[in-house]
Design a protein around this motif. Structure first.
Motif, PDB file in Angstrom:
ATOM      1  N   ARG A  28       1.008  -1.175  -0.036  1.00  0.00           N
ATOM      2  CA  ARG A  28      -0.114  -0.009  -0.115  1.00  0.00           C
ATOM      3  C   ARG A  28       1.496   1.535   0.211  1.00  0.00           C
ATOM      4  N   GLN A  29       1.788   0.857   0.548  1.00  0.00           N
ATOM      5  CA  GLN A  29       2.663   1.991   0.928  1.00  0.00           C
ATOM      6  C   GLN A  29       4.158   2.509  -0.712  1.00  0.00           C
ATOM      7  N   GLY A  30       3.151   1.649  -1.718  1.00  0.00           N
ATOM      8  CA  GLY A  30       4.195   1.946  -2.705  1.00  0.00           C
ATOM      9  C   GLY A  30       5.844   1.239  -3.465  1.00  0.00           C
ATOM     10  N   VAL A  31       6.206   0.341  -2.177  1.00  0.00           N
ATOM     11  CA  VAL A  31       6.980  -0.453  -2.113  1.00  0.00           C
ATOM     12  C   VAL A  31       7.308  -1.730  -3.246  1.00  0.00           C
ATOM     13  N   ASN A  32       7.477  -2.216  -4.403  1.00  0.00           N
ATOM     14  CA  ASN A  32       7.395  -2.555  -5.493  1.00  0.00           C
ATOM     15  C   ASN A  32       8.039  -3.659  -5.667  1.00  0.00           C
ATOM     16  N   ARG A  33       9.449  -3.886  -4.759  1.00  0.00           N
ATOM     17  CA  ARG A  33      10.562  -5.175  -4.590  1.00  0.00           C
ATOM     18  C   ARG A  33      10.841  -5.263  -3.622  1.00  0.00           C
ATOM     19  N   LEU A  34      10.660  -6.396  -2.787  1.00  0.00           N
ATOM     20  CA  LEU A  34      11.831  -7.417  -2.171  1.00  0.00           C
ATOM     21  C   LEU A  34      12.946  -7.974  -2.606  1.00  0.00           C
ATOM     22  N   SER A  35      13.702  -8.074  -1.359  1.00  0.00           N
ATOM     23  CA  SER A  35      14.204  -8.426  -1.361  1.00  0.00           C
ATOM     24  C   SER A  35      14.437  -9.513   0.375  1.00  0.00           C
ATOM     25  N   ILE A  36      14.746 -11.221  -0.795  1.00  0.00           N
ATOM     26  CA  ILE A  36      14.566 -12.015   0.520  1.00  0.00           C
ATOM     27  C   ILE A  36      15.562 -12.465   1.344  1.00  0.00           C
ATOM     28  N   GLY A  37      16.151 -12.695   2.262  1.00  0.00           N
ATOM     29  CA  GLY A  37      16.955 -14.110   2.307  1.00  0.00           C
ATOM     30  C   GLY A  37      16.688 -14.743   2.786  1.00  0.00           C
ATOM     31  N   VAL A  38      16.840 -16.124   1.915  1.00  0.00           N
ATOM     32  CA  VAL A  38      15.990 -17.113   1.989  1.00  0.00           C
ATOM     33  C   VAL A  38      16.772 -18.662   2.101  1.00  0.00           C
ATOM     34  N   GLN A  39      18.474 -18.644   2.249  1.00  0.00           N
ATOM     35  CA  GLN A  39      19.117 -19.172   1.616  1.00  0.00           C
ATOM     36  C   GLN A  39      19.462 -20.319   1.618  1.00  0.00           C
ATOM     37  N   SER A  40      18.252 -21.044   1.488  1.00  0.00           N
ATOM     38  CA  SER A  40      17.832 -22.431   1.372  1.00  0.00           C
ATOM     39  C   SER A  40      16.481 -23.296   1.715  1.00  0.00           C
TER      40      SER A  40
ATOM     41  N   ASP B 272      19.364 -26.828   6.938  1.00  0.00           N
ATOM     42  CA  ASP B 272      20.705 -25.981   5.680  1.00  0.00           C
ATOM     43  C   ASP B 272      20.371 -24.873   6.892  1.00  0.00           C
ATOM     44  N   LEU B 273      18.943 -24.184   7.842  1.00  0.00           N
ATOM     45  CA  LEU B 273      18.583 -23.649   7.883  1.00  0.00           C
ATOM     46  C   LEU B 273      19.556 -23.074   9.076  1.00  0.00           C
ATOM     47  N   VAL B 274      18.947 -24.665   9.361  1.00  0.00           N
ATOM     48  CA  VAL B 274      19.712 -24.675  11.641  1.00  0.00           C
ATOM     49  C   VAL B 274      21.169 -24.777  11.586  1.00  0.00           C
ATOM     50  N   PHE B 275      21.490 -25.192  10.187  1.00  0.00           N
ATOM     51  CA  PHE B 275      23.086 -25.266  10.202  1.00  0.00           C
ATOM     52  C   PHE B 275      23.214 -23.824  10.243  1.00  0.00           C
ATOM     53  N   MET B 276      22.922 -22.990   9.321  1.00  0.00           N
ATOM     54  CA  MET B 276      23.611 -21.180   9.399  1.00  0.00           C
ATOM     55  C   MET B 276      22.929 -20.523  10.562  1.00  0.00           C
ATOM     56  N   ASN B 277      22.609 -21.119  11.378  1.00  0.00           N
ATOM     57  CA  ASN B 277      21.785 -20.459  12.955  1.00  0.00           C
ATOM     58  C   ASN B 277      20.450 -19.532  12.328  1.00  0.00           C
ATOM     59  N   ARG B 278      19.234 -20.274  10.978  1.00  0.00           N
ATOM     60  CA  ARG B 278      18.820 -19.039  10.458  1.00  0.00           C
ATOM     61  C   ARG B 278      17.245 -19.040  11.555  1.00  0.00           C
ATOM     62  N   SER B 279      16.410 -17.806  11.915  1.00  0.00           N
ATOM     63  CA  SER B 279      15.478 -17.842  12.386  1.00  0.00           C
ATOM     64  C   SER B 279      14.105 -18.738  12.437  1.00  0.00           C
ATOM     65  N   HIS B 280      14.175 -18.555  10.152  1.00  0.00           N
ATOM     66  CA  HIS B 280      12.893 -18.716   9.660  1.00  0.00           C
ATOM     67  C   HIS B 280      12.763 -20.701   8.982  1.00  0.00           C
TER      68      HIS B 280
ATOM     69  N   LEU C 220      26.793 -29.525   3.752  1.00  0.00           N
ATOM     70  CA  LEU C 220      25.865 -30.109   3.751  1.00  0.00           C
ATOM     71  C   LEU C 220      25.062 -29.897   2.473  1.00  0.00           C
ATOM     72  N   LEU C 221      24.949 -29.079   1.476  1.00  0.00           N
ATOM     73  CA  LEU C 221      24.679 -28.998   0.376  1.00  0.00           C
ATOM     74  C   LEU C 221      25.086 -29.760  -0.829  1.00  0.00           C
ATOM     75  N   SER C 222      24.066 -30.793  -0.937  1.00  0.00           N
ATOM     76  CA  SER C 222      24.698 -31.746  -2.755  1.00  0.00           C
ATOM     77  C   SER C 222      23.939 -31.111  -3.838  1.00  0.00           C
ATOM     78  N   ASP C 223      24.519 -31.602  -4.770  1.00  0.00           N
ATOM     79  CA  ASP C 223      23.909 -30.662  -5.979  1.00  0.00           C
ATOM     80  C   ASP C 223      22.872 -30.947  -5.951  1.00  0.00           C
TER      81      ASP C 223
END
Length: 283
Positions: free
Chosen positions: A17-29, A34-42, A72-75
Protein backbone atom coordinates in the motif's frame (compact mmCIF):
# COMPACT_ATOMS: atom_id res chain seq x y z
CA UNK A 1 15.40 -6.15 2.08
CA UNK A 2 14.21 -8.63 4.68
CA UNK A 3 14.48 -12.14 6.05
CA UNK A 4 11.41 -14.41 5.90
CA UNK A 5 10.91 -14.18 9.68
CA UNK A 6 10.67 -10.37 9.37
CA UNK A 7 7.65 -10.64 7.08
CA UNK A 8 3.99 -11.55 7.48
CA UNK A 9 0.82 -10.93 5.47
CA UNK A 10 -0.16 -7.69 7.25
CA UNK A 11 3.33 -6.23 6.96
CA UNK A 12 3.68 -7.16 3.28
CA UNK A 13 0.22 -5.71 2.60
CA UNK A 14 1.23 -2.46 4.32
CA UNK A 15 4.44 -2.29 2.25
CA UNK A 16 2.47 -2.77 -0.96
CA UNK A 17 0.00 0.00 0.00
CA UNK A 18 2.94 2.34 0.69
CA UNK A 19 4.29 1.82 -2.81
CA UNK A 20 7.05 -0.73 -2.19
CA UNK A 21 7.37 -2.60 -5.49
CA UNK A 22 10.43 -4.81 -4.90
CA UNK A 23 11.52 -7.09 -2.08
CA UNK A 24 14.86 -8.83 -1.58
CA UNK A 25 14.38 -11.85 0.69
CA UNK A 26 17.23 -13.72 2.42
CA UNK A 27 15.99 -17.29 2.03
CA UNK A 28 19.43 -19.02 1.71
CA UNK A 29 17.92 -22.55 1.45
CA UNK A 30 14.59 -24.40 1.34
CA UNK A 31 15.92 -27.23 3.53
CA UNK A 32 15.32 -26.86 7.27
CA UNK A 33 18.48 -28.74 8.28
CA UNK A 34 20.54 -26.27 6.23
CA UNK A 35 18.81 -23.29 7.84
CA UNK A 36 19.57 -24.69 11.31
CA UNK A 37 23.21 -25.17 10.25
CA UNK A 38 23.35 -21.53 9.11
CA UNK A 39 21.70 -20.37 12.37
CA UNK A 40 18.76 -18.83 10.50
CA UNK A 41 15.57 -18.01 12.41
CA UNK A 42 13.10 -18.96 9.67
CA UNK A 43 11.90 -22.28 8.29
CA UNK A 44 11.52 -23.50 4.73
CA UNK A 45 7.73 -23.17 4.93
CA UNK A 46 8.01 -19.58 6.15
CA UNK A 47 10.22 -18.76 3.16
CA UNK A 48 7.78 -20.30 0.69
CA UNK A 49 4.82 -18.58 2.35
CA UNK A 50 6.30 -15.06 2.28
CA UNK A 51 7.20 -15.40 -1.42
CA UNK A 52 3.60 -16.40 -2.13
CA UNK A 53 2.20 -13.62 0.07
CA UNK A 54 4.29 -10.97 -1.67
CA UNK A 55 3.18 -12.13 -5.10
CA UNK A 56 -0.47 -12.19 -3.98
CA UNK A 57 -0.11 -8.60 -2.73
CA UNK A 58 1.21 -7.51 -6.12
CA UNK A 59 4.92 -7.35 -5.26
CA UNK A 60 6.00 -9.71 -8.03
CA UNK A 61 9.42 -8.09 -8.56
CA UNK A 62 11.20 -10.27 -6.01
CA UNK A 63 14.84 -11.10 -5.44
CA UNK A 64 15.80 -14.13 -3.38
CA UNK A 65 19.23 -14.95 -1.90
CA UNK A 66 20.63 -18.50 -1.86
CA UNK A 67 23.92 -19.84 -0.47
CA UNK A 68 25.94 -22.71 -1.96
CA UNK A 69 29.25 -24.42 -1.30
CA UNK A 70 28.72 -25.79 2.23
CA UNK A 71 29.15 -29.46 3.09
CA UNK A 72 25.45 -30.16 3.82
CA UNK A 73 24.44 -29.00 0.34
CA UNK A 74 24.50 -31.75 -2.28
CA UNK A 75 24.14 -30.84 -5.95
CA UNK A 76 20.67 -32.41 -5.84
CA UNK A 77 19.60 -30.13 -2.98
CA UNK A 78 21.03 -27.10 -4.76
CA UNK A 79 19.08 -28.01 -7.90
CA UNK A 80 15.94 -28.33 -5.79
CA UNK A 81 16.51 -24.86 -4.28
CA UNK A 82 16.88 -23.35 -7.75
CA UNK A 83 13.87 -25.22 -9.11
CA UNK A 84 11.73 -23.92 -6.24
CA UNK A 85 12.44 -20.34 -7.32
CA UNK A 86 12.08 -21.08 -11.03
CA UNK A 87 8.69 -22.74 -10.42
CA UNK A 88 7.56 -19.75 -8.35
CA UNK A 89 8.59 -17.36 -11.13
CA UNK A 90 10.96 -15.36 -8.92
CA UNK A 91 12.55 -12.93 -11.44
CA UNK A 92 15.86 -12.21 -9.66
CA UNK A 93 18.15 -14.61 -7.79
CA UNK A 94 21.41 -13.87 -5.94
CA UNK A 95 23.63 -16.90 -5.24
CA UNK A 96 26.64 -16.55 -2.94
CA UNK A 97 29.34 -19.05 -2.02
CA UNK A 98 29.62 -19.84 1.67
CA UNK A 99 32.55 -17.89 3.12
CA UNK A 100 34.12 -18.31 6.54
CA UNK A 101 34.66 -15.05 8.38
CA UNK A 102 37.08 -14.94 11.34
CA UNK A 103 35.67 -14.86 14.87
CA UNK A 104 32.32 -16.36 13.83
CA UNK A 105 30.52 -19.45 15.08
CA UNK A 106 31.19 -21.12 11.73
CA UNK A 107 34.93 -20.45 11.97
CA UNK A 108 34.96 -21.87 15.52
CA UNK A 109 33.10 -25.03 14.45
CA UNK A 110 35.59 -25.62 11.64
CA UNK A 111 38.58 -24.93 13.88
CA UNK A 112 37.32 -27.37 16.52
CA UNK A 113 36.57 -30.04 13.87
CA UNK A 114 32.82 -30.01 14.54
CA UNK A 115 32.19 -29.59 10.81
CA UNK A 116 34.27 -29.92 7.67
CA UNK A 117 36.03 -26.99 6.05
CA UNK A 118 34.44 -25.34 3.03
CA UNK A 119 35.53 -27.34 -0.04
CA UNK A 120 36.71 -25.02 -2.87
CA UNK A 121 36.12 -27.74 -5.47
CA UNK A 122 32.51 -28.08 -4.33
CA UNK A 123 32.08 -24.29 -4.41
CA UNK A 124 33.47 -24.08 -7.96
CA UNK A 125 31.31 -26.97 -9.19
CA UNK A 126 28.15 -25.56 -7.64
CA UNK A 127 28.89 -22.06 -8.97
CA UNK A 128 28.98 -23.55 -12.48
CA UNK A 129 25.82 -25.58 -11.77
CA UNK A 130 23.93 -22.45 -10.67
CA UNK A 131 25.06 -20.47 -13.71
CA UNK A 132 24.12 -23.18 -16.19
CA UNK A 133 20.79 -24.04 -14.59
CA UNK A 134 19.56 -20.47 -14.29
CA UNK A 135 20.68 -19.44 -17.77
CA UNK A 136 18.83 -22.47 -19.17
CA UNK A 137 15.75 -21.19 -17.31
CA UNK A 138 15.97 -17.75 -18.98
CA UNK A 139 17.94 -15.77 -16.39
CA UNK A 140 20.81 -13.51 -17.45
CA UNK A 141 24.05 -14.00 -15.51
CA UNK A 142 24.79 -10.27 -15.42
CA UNK A 143 27.05 -10.14 -12.33
CA UNK A 144 29.12 -12.90 -10.76
CA UNK A 145 26.59 -13.61 -8.00
CA UNK A 146 23.43 -12.27 -9.64
CA UNK A 147 20.91 -13.58 -12.15
CA UNK A 148 17.89 -11.73 -13.48
CA UNK A 149 15.18 -12.14 -16.06
CA UNK A 150 15.60 -9.66 -18.98
CA UNK A 151 14.80 -6.13 -17.81
CA UNK A 152 14.74 -7.17 -14.14
CA UNK A 153 18.35 -6.74 -13.06
CA UNK A 154 18.90 -5.02 -9.71
CA UNK A 155 19.07 -1.30 -10.48
CA UNK A 156 20.11 -0.49 -6.91
CA UNK A 157 23.09 -2.86 -6.76
CA UNK A 158 24.05 -2.20 -10.38
CA UNK A 159 24.60 1.43 -9.45
CA UNK A 160 27.09 0.33 -6.77
CA UNK A 161 28.94 -1.88 -9.25
CA UNK A 162 29.06 0.89 -11.86
CA UNK A 163 30.43 3.48 -9.42
CA UNK A 164 27.34 5.71 -9.52
CA UNK A 165 27.10 8.31 -6.73
CA UNK A 166 24.58 7.68 -3.97
CA UNK A 167 23.39 9.39 -0.79
CA UNK A 168 22.71 7.48 2.43
CA UNK A 169 20.36 8.97 5.03
CA UNK A 170 20.09 7.94 8.68
CA UNK A 171 22.24 6.02 11.18
CA UNK A 172 24.81 3.64 9.62
CA UNK A 173 23.98 4.83 6.08
CA UNK A 174 26.81 5.08 3.55
CA UNK A 175 27.30 7.68 0.80
CA UNK A 176 29.65 7.84 -2.18
CA UNK A 177 30.37 10.63 -4.66
CA UNK A 178 32.97 8.90 -6.83
CA UNK A 179 35.93 10.26 -4.86
CA UNK A 180 35.00 10.10 -1.17
CA UNK A 181 33.04 7.62 0.91
CA UNK A 182 31.11 8.52 4.07
CA UNK A 183 29.45 6.39 6.73
CA UNK A 184 27.12 7.79 9.35
CA UNK A 185 27.31 7.11 13.08
CA UNK A 186 25.64 3.76 13.76
CA UNK A 187 24.14 4.49 17.18
CA UNK A 188 20.66 6.07 16.91
CA UNK A 189 21.00 8.22 20.03
CA UNK A 190 24.47 9.50 19.10
CA UNK A 191 23.27 10.27 15.57
CA UNK A 192 20.35 12.34 16.88
CA UNK A 193 22.55 14.11 19.46
CA UNK A 194 25.06 15.14 16.80
CA UNK A 195 22.30 16.53 14.59
CA UNK A 196 20.91 18.48 17.55
CA UNK A 197 24.36 19.87 18.31
CA UNK A 198 24.97 20.70 14.62
CA UNK A 199 27.96 18.35 14.62
CA UNK A 200 29.25 16.15 11.80
CA UNK A 201 27.34 12.83 11.79
CA UNK A 202 29.74 10.83 9.64
CA UNK A 203 33.29 9.65 9.11
CA UNK A 204 34.86 10.11 5.68
CA UNK A 205 37.48 8.45 3.52
CA UNK A 206 38.87 10.22 0.44
CA UNK A 207 40.00 7.69 -2.14
CA UNK A 208 43.44 8.12 -3.65
CA UNK A 209 43.83 7.81 -7.42
CA UNK A 210 45.27 4.32 -6.92
CA UNK A 211 42.25 3.30 -4.83
CA UNK A 212 39.89 4.69 -7.48
CA UNK A 213 41.65 2.67 -10.19
CA UNK A 214 41.64 -0.53 -8.13
CA UNK A 215 37.97 -0.18 -7.19
CA UNK A 216 37.08 0.37 -10.84
CA UNK A 217 38.93 -2.84 -11.75
CA UNK A 218 37.48 -4.91 -8.91
CA UNK A 219 33.86 -3.85 -9.32
CA UNK A 220 33.70 -3.68 -13.12
CA UNK A 221 35.27 -7.10 -13.55
CA UNK A 222 32.34 -8.65 -11.68
CA UNK A 223 29.87 -7.38 -14.28
CA UNK A 224 29.00 -9.24 -17.47
CA UNK A 225 30.04 -6.26 -19.62
CA UNK A 226 33.36 -6.04 -17.77
CA UNK A 227 35.84 -3.16 -17.56
CA UNK A 228 35.37 -0.15 -19.82
CA UNK A 229 38.90 0.29 -21.20
CA UNK A 230 38.37 3.95 -22.07
CA UNK A 231 37.17 4.80 -18.55
CA UNK A 232 39.99 2.89 -16.87
CA UNK A 233 42.67 4.27 -19.19
CA UNK A 234 41.60 7.82 -18.32
CA UNK A 235 42.46 7.11 -14.66
CA UNK A 236 45.93 5.70 -15.38
CA UNK A 237 49.31 7.01 -16.47
CA UNK A 238 50.70 5.72 -19.78
CA UNK A 239 53.13 3.36 -18.01
CA UNK A 240 50.39 2.02 -15.73
CA UNK A 241 48.17 1.30 -18.72
CA UNK A 242 50.96 -0.57 -20.54
CA UNK A 243 51.58 -2.70 -17.45
CA UNK A 244 47.83 -3.36 -17.09
CA UNK A 245 47.53 -4.50 -20.71
CA UNK A 246 50.50 -6.86 -20.29
CA UNK A 247 48.82 -8.46 -17.26
CA UNK A 248 45.55 -8.78 -19.21
CA UNK A 249 47.41 -10.54 -22.03
CA UNK A 250 48.63 -13.16 -19.53
CA UNK A 251 45.06 -13.94 -18.48
CA UNK A 252 43.88 -13.93 -22.10
CA UNK A 253 46.43 -16.65 -22.86
CA UNK A 254 45.04 -18.62 -19.91
CA UNK A 255 41.52 -18.15 -21.35
CA UNK A 256 40.37 -16.36 -18.19
CA UNK A 257 39.81 -12.98 -19.87
CA UNK A 258 38.60 -11.85 -23.28
CA UNK A 259 38.53 -8.45 -25.00
CA UNK A 260 35.21 -7.45 -26.55
CA UNK A 261 35.60 -4.14 -28.37
CA UNK A 262 36.47 -1.64 -25.60
CA UNK A 263 35.56 -3.99 -22.75
CA UNK A 264 37.66 -6.49 -20.79
CA UNK A 265 35.56 -9.39 -19.56
CA UNK A 266 35.98 -12.55 -17.52
CA UNK A 267 35.33 -15.85 -19.26
CA UNK A 268 33.16 -18.47 -17.55
CA UNK A 269 36.34 -20.08 -16.21
CA UNK A 270 37.78 -16.70 -15.22
CA UNK A 271 34.75 -16.02 -13.01
CA UNK A 272 35.98 -18.78 -10.70
CA UNK A 273 39.14 -16.72 -10.05
CA UNK A 274 37.62 -13.23 -10.14
CA UNK A 275 39.12 -11.94 -6.88
CA UNK A 276 42.58 -13.29 -7.71
CA UNK A 277 42.52 -11.85 -11.24
CA UNK A 278 41.36 -8.45 -9.99
CA UNK A 279 44.14 -8.35 -7.38
CA UNK A 280 46.71 -9.20 -10.04
CA UNK A 281 45.47 -6.30 -12.19
CA UNK A 282 45.57 -3.77 -9.34
CA UNK A 283 48.09 -0.93 -9.36
Amino acid sequence: EANPDDLNKDYISMLARQGVNRLSIGVQSFFDEDLVFMNRSHTSNQAKNVIEMAQQEGISNLSVDLIFGYNLLSDEKLNANLQELIDRNVPHISCYAMTVEPRTALAHMIRTKQIQEVNPEQSARQFELVSQRLQEAGYEHYEISNYGKPGLHSVHNSNYWKGVSYLGLGPSAHSFDGVSRRWNVANNQHYIQRIGANEVTYEEEVLSRTQQVNECIMISLRLKEGIDSNKLKSLMTADEWIHFEHKCDEFILQKNIIRDNNFIQLTANGQLFADFIASELFL
